[in-house]
Design a protein around this motif. Structure first.
Motif, PDB file in Angstrom:
ATOM      1  N   THR A 100       0.831  -1.208   0.000  1.00 49.67           N
ATOM      2  CA  THR A 100       0.000   0.000   0.000  1.00 49.67           C
ATOM      3  C   THR A 100       0.864   1.255   0.000  1.00 49.67           C
ATOM      4  N   ALA A 101       1.879   1.272   0.856  1.00 47.33           N
ATOM      5  CA  ALA A 101       2.775   2.439   0.921  1.00 47.33           C
ATOM      6  C   ALA A 101       3.541   2.605  -0.390  1.00 47.33           C
ATOM      7  N   ALA A 109       2.237   6.939  -6.696  1.00 47.32           N
ATOM      8  CA  ALA A 109       1.277   7.985  -7.049  1.00 47.32           C
ATOM      9  C   ALA A 109       1.868   9.373  -6.825  1.00 47.32           C
ATOM     10  N   THR A 110       2.554   9.549  -5.714  1.00 45.57           N
ATOM     11  CA  THR A 110       3.176  10.844  -5.422  1.00 45.57           C
ATOM     12  C   THR A 110       4.260  11.173  -6.432  1.00 45.57           C
ATOM     13  N   GLU A 157       1.261   4.382  -2.763  1.00 47.60           N
ATOM     14  CA  GLU A 157       1.207   5.808  -2.425  1.00 47.60           C
ATOM     15  C   GLU A 157       2.470   6.520  -2.902  1.00 47.60           C
TER      16      GLU A 157
END
Length: 158
Positions: free
Chosen positions: A72-73, A79-80, A76
């Motif tokens: 999950t991280a 995406a960033t 993220e």
């Protein structure tokens, strides 16, 4: 080593699952294909497709030494980075892939290159990486990766 222990070890080795060389080659090809899909997903900035190649217990140590402890991280983080650097690409090029005799684990090593444009101009960085693969329900997934940055060229290098 005593004779009883030596005979026991020989029996264990004889009973170990034998790997068909064709199956081993098929597994190596499957890992190469998964790596190619991962590279393509990152180039397309497709977070879902990039995450599809990762094991649910994925972990990574990045080239700068940073640690990401979950799938999950990692999503993220992708995406960033895709939002902040619209031209970012990472290409991992396998040099060696080995599959365990059980056919359930694999080890990949090779080189990586990352490119993107910083506010000061183009940046190119790269080095070496290794990946630990696991086979789950006949699909290979990346369980963990280690990247080591060996060079940085261009604007924005530390």
């Amino acid at each position: 080593m005593n004779m009883t222990r030596a005979l026991g070890l020989m029996c264990l080795l004889a009973l170990a699952p034998a790997r068909n060389s064709a199956q081993g080659k098929s597994d190596v090809a499957a890992i190469r294909a998964a790596r190619a899909r991962s590279n393509a997903a990152i180039a397309a900035h497709d977070v879902d497709a990039a995450l599809a190649e990762l094991d649910s217990a994925f972990q990574i140590t990045g080239g700068n030494g940073g640690f990401i402890a979950s799938r999950t991280a990692m999503g993220e983080g992708f995406a960033t980075q895709f939002k902040n650097s619209p031209d970012v690409k990472y290409v991992r090029t396998p040099e060696s892939i080995e599959v365990a005799n059980t056919g359930l684990r694999g080890f990949e090593s090779g080189t990586w290159v990352g490119t993107w444009t910083t506010p000061a101009g183009p940046l190119r960085t790269g080095g070496r990486y290794s990946a630990y693969w696991v086979k789950i329900a006949d699909s290979w997934r990346i369980h963990s990766e280690l990247f080591v940055t060996l060079y940085c060229e261009g604007a924005g290098c530390p």
